[in-house]
Design a protein around this motif. Structure first.
Motif, short mmCIF file in Angstrom:
data_model
loop_
_atom_site.label_atom_id
_atom_site.label_comp_id
_atom_site.label_asym_id
_atom_site.label_seq_id
_atom_site.Cartn_x
_atom_site.Cartn_y
_atom_site.Cartn_z
N PRO A 32 88.41 16.33 21.77
CA PRO A 32 87.07 15.58 21.39
C PRO A 32 87.08 14.84 20.43
CG PRO A 32 86.77 17.69 22.01
CD PRO A 32 88.22 17.39 21.81
N VAL A 33 86.23 13.72 20.08
CA VAL A 33 85.72 13.26 18.84
C VAL A 33 84.55 14.01 18.36
CG1 VAL A 33 84.92 11.13 17.70
CG2 VAL A 33 86.46 10.83 19.36
N SER A 34 84.78 14.44 17.13
CA SER A 34 83.69 15.08 16.36
C SER A 34 83.05 14.20 15.31
CB SER A 34 84.48 16.50 15.81
OG SER A 34 83.44 17.35 14.76
N CYS A 35 81.62 14.40 15.62
CA CYS A 35 80.87 13.60 14.45
C CYS A 35 80.32 14.68 13.58
CB CYS A 35 79.70 13.06 15.33
SG CYS A 35 78.66 12.12 14.19
N HIS A 36 80.62 14.58 12.35
CA HIS A 36 80.34 15.54 11.24
C HIS A 36 79.48 15.09 9.95
CE1 HIS A 36 81.15 19.06 8.90
NE2 HIS A 36 81.36 18.26 7.89
N ALA A 37 78.32 15.82 9.78
CA ALA A 37 77.39 15.30 9.00
C ALA A 37 77.27 16.39 7.77
CB ALA A 37 75.87 15.10 9.40
N THR A 38 77.56 16.15 6.53
CA THR A 38 77.35 17.25 5.49
C THR A 38 76.59 16.64 4.53
OG1 THR A 38 78.75 18.84 4.33
CG2 THR A 38 79.75 16.50 4.23
N GLY A 39 76.00 17.57 3.54
CA GLY A 39 75.47 17.51 2.09
C GLY A 39 73.87 17.08 2.36
N PHE A 40 73.25 17.61 3.40
CA PHE A 40 72.05 17.28 3.57
C PHE A 40 71.20 18.44 3.52
CE2 PHE A 40 73.70 18.33 8.00
CZ PHE A 40 72.87 19.20 8.16
N TYR A 41 69.66 18.12 3.05
CA TYR A 41 68.65 19.31 2.66
C TYR A 41 67.54 18.67 3.08
CZ TYR A 41 66.24 22.95 0.51
OH TYR A 41 65.49 24.01 0.09
N PRO A 42 66.61 19.28 3.74
CA PRO A 42 66.79 20.60 4.22
C PRO A 42 67.60 20.84 5.27
CG PRO A 42 64.57 19.76 4.85
CD PRO A 42 65.35 18.71 3.93
N ASP A 43 67.42 22.09 6.02
CA ASP A 43 68.41 22.15 7.18
C ASP A 43 67.72 21.76 8.56
OD1 ASP A 43 66.55 24.40 7.45
OD2 ASP A 43 68.09 25.96 7.74
N SER A 44 66.66 21.12 8.58
CA SER A 44 65.91 20.91 9.72
C SER A 44 66.21 19.45 9.87
CB SER A 44 64.34 20.78 9.63
OG SER A 44 64.02 20.11 8.42
N ALA A 45 67.50 19.31 10.68
CA ALA A 45 68.26 18.07 11.17
C ALA A 45 68.64 18.24 12.63
CB ALA A 45 69.36 17.60 9.96
N MET A 46 68.84 17.11 13.25
CA MET A 46 69.33 16.81 14.45
C MET A 46 70.62 15.87 14.53
SD MET A 46 65.89 16.53 17.10
CE MET A 46 67.20 15.96 18.20
N LEU A 47 71.52 16.16 15.10
CA LEU A 47 73.03 15.39 15.28
C LEU A 47 73.25 15.25 16.75
CD1 LEU A 47 75.09 13.99 13.71
CD2 LEU A 47 76.25 15.85 13.68
N PHE A 48 73.21 14.11 17.16
CA PHE A 48 73.48 13.98 18.59
C PHE A 48 74.15 12.64 19.11
CE2 PHE A 48 69.32 12.49 17.87
CZ PHE A 48 69.39 11.22 18.56
N TRP A 49 74.80 12.87 20.26
CA TRP A 49 75.63 11.51 20.96
C TRP A 49 74.61 10.55 21.53
CZ3 TRP A 49 80.13 9.56 19.07
CH2 TRP A 49 80.59 10.60 18.38
N ARG A 50 74.70 9.47 21.78
CA ARG A 50 74.00 8.72 22.76
C ARG A 50 74.94 7.59 23.15
NH1 ARG A 50 69.60 5.56 18.83
NH2 ARG A 50 71.21 4.08 17.84
N LYS A 51 74.58 7.03 24.84
CA LYS A 51 75.49 6.02 25.10
C LYS A 51 74.32 4.83 25.68
CE LYS A 51 78.11 4.79 29.22
NZ LYS A 51 78.56 5.44 30.52
N ASP A 52 74.69 3.64 25.09
CA ASP A 52 73.66 2.62 25.50
C ASP A 52 72.30 3.15 25.07
OD1 ASP A 52 75.94 1.20 26.40
OD2 ASP A 52 75.37 1.96 28.39
N GLY A 53 72.07 3.64 24.05
CA GLY A 53 70.66 4.00 23.37
C GLY A 53 70.02 5.20 24.08
N GLU A 54 70.78 5.73 25.23
CA GLU A 54 70.22 7.06 25.79
C GLU A 54 71.09 8.32 25.28
OE1 GLU A 54 67.55 7.36 27.91
OE2 GLU A 54 67.40 5.16 27.42
N GLU A 55 70.22 9.53 24.96
CA GLU A 55 70.80 10.51 24.22
C GLU A 55 71.81 11.31 25.39
OE1 GLU A 55 69.68 14.99 22.37
OE2 GLU A 55 68.26 13.31 22.54
N LEU A 56 73.10 11.70 24.86
CA LEU A 56 74.02 12.39 26.00
C LEU A 56 73.81 13.75 26.01
CD1 LEU A 56 77.34 10.43 25.45
CD2 LEU A 56 75.63 10.31 27.39
N HIS A 57 73.95 14.73 26.90
CA HIS A 57 73.99 15.93 27.03
C HIS A 57 75.39 16.47 27.79
CE1 HIS A 57 70.08 16.29 25.56
NE2 HIS A 57 69.59 15.48 26.44
N GLU A 58 75.87 15.85 28.81
CA GLU A 58 77.20 16.01 29.50
C GLU A 58 78.13 15.51 28.61
OE1 GLU A 58 77.80 14.37 33.20
OE2 GLU A 58 75.54 14.53 33.75
#
Length: 100
Positions: A11-37
């Motif tokens: 898989p391709v991993s999307c990695h975010a680091t160095g942020f504060y506070p810890d209330s963040a979201m990281l997600f994939w989307r296709k054509d602007g729509e959030e992916l879950h599969e």
């Protein structure tokens, strides 16, 4: 934010680091729509400097290379109005494998 892939079949991993506070979201989307599969979302982990990191993986083995640009990794953090978006394309994915 960075995109990482160990091998062409992993898989391709999307990695975010160095942020504060810890209330963040990281997600994939296709054509602007959030992916879950075909997506794995990791937990928020602490860094040694008091900031945080997280990653989310997208299984790309069934996605034709010409469709990769339809996918984005999106980072949202509390208190920041604008999302940080990284488009999925072969040139933006880092790997530790050697070139053939």
């Amino acid at each position: 934010m960075s995109l990482l892939q160990k091998s062409p079949s992993s898989p391709v991993s999307c990695h975010a680091t160095g942020f504060y506070p810890d209330s963040a979201m990281l997600f994939w989307r296709k054509d602007g729509e959030e992916l879950h599969e075909d997506v794995y979302v990791g937990e928020v982990l602490p860094n040694h400097d008091g900031t945080f990191q997280m990653s989310t993986d997208l299984q790309v083995s069934s996605i034709p290379p010409e469709d990769w640009r339809r996918y984005d990794c999106v980072f949202q953090i509390s208190g920041v109005k604008e999302d940080i978006v990284k488009r999925l394309d072969k040139d933006s994915v880092e790997s530790n494998r050697g070139e053939t």
